[in-house]
Design an enzyme around this catalytic site. Structure first.
Site, PDB file in Angstrom:
ATOM      1  N   ASP A 290       0.865  -1.189   0.000  1.00 33.12           N
ATOM      2  CA  ASP A 290       0.000   0.000   0.000  1.00 33.12           C
ATOM      3  C   ASP A 290       0.899   1.236   0.000  1.00 33.12           C
ATOM      4  O   ASP A 290       1.834   1.341   0.798  1.00 33.12           O
ATOM      5  CB  ASP A 290      -0.902  -0.007   1.246  1.00 33.12           C
ATOM      6  CG  ASP A 290      -1.934   1.105   1.210  1.00 33.12           C
ATOM      7  OD1 ASP A 290      -3.135   0.801   1.071  1.00 33.12           O
ATOM      8  OD2 ASP A 290      -1.553   2.290   1.325  1.00 33.12           O
TER       9      ASP A 290
ATOM     10  N   ASP B 161      -4.053   2.415  -4.962  1.00 38.74           N
ATOM     11  CA  ASP B 161      -2.717   2.380  -4.345  1.00 38.74           C
ATOM     12  C   ASP B 161      -2.408   1.087  -3.583  1.00 38.74           C
ATOM     13  O   ASP B 161      -1.539   1.066  -2.737  1.00 38.74           O
ATOM     14  CB  ASP B 161      -2.490   3.628  -3.470  1.00 38.74           C
ATOM     15  CG  ASP B 161      -2.992   3.468  -2.046  1.00 38.74           C
ATOM     16  OD1 ASP B 161      -3.965   2.728  -1.829  1.00 38.74           O
ATOM     17  OD2 ASP B 161      -2.381   4.093  -1.152  1.00 38.74           O
ATOM     18  N   GLU B 162      -3.134   0.001  -3.908  1.00 43.88           N
ATOM     19  CA  GLU B 162      -2.917  -1.251  -3.171  1.00 43.88           C
ATOM     20  C   GLU B 162      -2.840  -2.459  -4.087  1.00 43.88           C
ATOM     21  O   GLU B 162      -3.644  -2.588  -5.001  1.00 43.88           O
ATOM     22  CB  GLU B 162      -4.089  -1.516  -2.228  1.00 43.88           C
ATOM     23  CG  GLU B 162      -4.118  -0.630  -1.040  1.00 43.88           C
ATOM     24  CD  GLU B 162      -5.411  -0.809  -0.277  1.00 43.88           C
ATOM     25  OE1 GLU B 162      -5.746  -1.954   0.077  1.00 43.88           O
ATOM     26  OE2 GLU B 162      -6.075   0.201  -0.059  1.00 43.88           O
TER      27      GLU B 162
END
Ligand code: TTP
Ligand code: MG
Ligand code: MG
Length: 348
Positions: free
Chosen positions: A6, A106-107
């Site tokens: 992340d 974002d992961e």
């Protein structure tokens, strides 16, 4: 082993990166709604801002009260920039790891036999290629990997074996477990389970009665240290869109359509690779007051990526200009409501 990655304060870190002058300042990335100068919510904030209690979802006006004006900058979200970075990160991860599922902008979730060996290099690669920090967790289950990543934030790396994973999850407050929402956490606490280990003391019948069969069973397993295996499904992309900023603000249909042609070419290329046809075409107009407006048309029959949409675009631009008097700063095109072309792929 499973790996979860992340990005740290993702949007704000990207804004920081392109503003070297802003080093040390509080950076608040905002979704301005445009109603008044400060209407809207905080998208995210860097760590100096978090130290003052500013967080995602907070009204911008509240954040202003906490952030000393001389030390802070409030910036509107720039999704195009963040998505481009996300695509670059995605490529790096897919180049290095076996099975990869992107879970959000974002992961990433990864399954790889030697994830623990790859994790440091992965972090390093993202840092050198993009200048960005992220946090990575590695564990025998995806749940353990996720919790290890958030525990290690910021710029962390935490690798857990089976025992370490059990300890981290078991000692965690119930509301910190991905999959346990605020309501479930409250109900667990009222049954006397503040931490995950406490759940093992609850009667499985009570769990099923309170949370239903599926969630009750999942919680029972969680309490005993039985964590799901598997990576989950990758969520299919549901739309392709491209936005761009006009050289100067304008209401000239010719200038608008020529910018759209550029954006359309990029979007179409992606549609072609995805082998999708679409049923909805939208144009997005960001006016001088920073408000965003969408005009859409839906087709009864799905359209292939290469069908001509000149008439539809012209109609949508005309419709927008007739209904709004402001200059346009940014414009975008979106293809949505996808249909799989399946067997028809030979068309291309
Ligand atoms: P997160 O990964 O949840 O948060 P983050 O990357 O900003 O911070 P952290 O270091 O704790 O991971 O979300 C990723 C991006 O998604 C975030 O940078 C901005 C956006 N976002 C919102 O716009 N609104 C929200 O409420 C949240 C949670 C995130
Ligand atoms: Mg993040
Ligand atoms: Mg995230």
């Amino acid at each position: 082993m499973y790996l979860h990655l992340d990005m740290d304060y993702f949007f704000a870190q990207l804004e920081e990166k392109r503003r070297p002058m802003a080093a040390g300042k509080i950076i608040v990335v905002c979704v301005f709604s445009g109603r008044t100068a400060d209407s809207g919510v905080v998208s995210t904030v860097n760590y100096p801002g978090r130290a003052l209690g500013i967080h995602s979802g907070m009204p911008i006006a509240f954040a202003r009260k906490r952030a000393p004006p001389a030390d802070s900058i409030f910036i509107p979200v720039d999704h195009e920039y963040y998505s481009q970075a996300s695509v670059q990160i995605d490529r790096i991860i897919r180049n290095m790891c076996a099975k990869v599922v992107q879970a959000s902008i974002d992961e990433w979730n990864v399954e790889d036999a030697i994830a623990e060996g790859k994790a440091p290099a992965l972090k390093e690669k993202i840092r050198t290629a993009l200048g960005l920090a992220c946090s990575v967790g590695v564990a025998p289950s995806l749940l353990g990997a996720k919790m290890a990543a958030s525990k290690s934030k910021p710029d962390g790396l935490l690798i857990l074996n089976k025992a370490g994973e059990r300890k981290l999850i078991g000692r965690s407050d119930v509301e910190k477990v991905p999959g346990i929402g605020p309501k479930t956490a409250e109900a667990l606490r009222s049954l006397g389970a503040d931490r995950v280990d406490d759940i093992s003391k609850l009667d499985p019948l009570v769990l099923v009665e309170t949370f239903g069969r599926k969630s009750g069973a999942w919680l029972h397993d969680l309490g005993r240290g039985w964590y799901d295996s598997g990576l989950g499904e990758e969520k299919g992309q549901e739309e392709v869109s491209h936005m761009g900023t006009l050289k100067e603000k304008t209401r000239d249909p010719y200038l608008l359509l020529s910018k759209l042609a550029e954006l359309e070419a990029e979007a179409r290329e992606r549609l072609m690779h995805m082998k999708k046809s679409y049923k909805t075409l939208s144009l997005i107009f960001v006016t001088d007051d920073l408000r965003s407006h969408t005009k859409s048309v839906s087709f009864r029959n799905p359209r292939a990526w290469n069908e001509d949409i000149t008439k539809d675009k012209e109609a949508l631009v005309r419709e927008f200009l007739a209904g709004n008097p402001l200059d346009i700063r940014r414009i975008g095109i979106r293809f949505g409501n996808f249909l799989d072309l399946g067997g028809q792929t030979t068309l291309f």
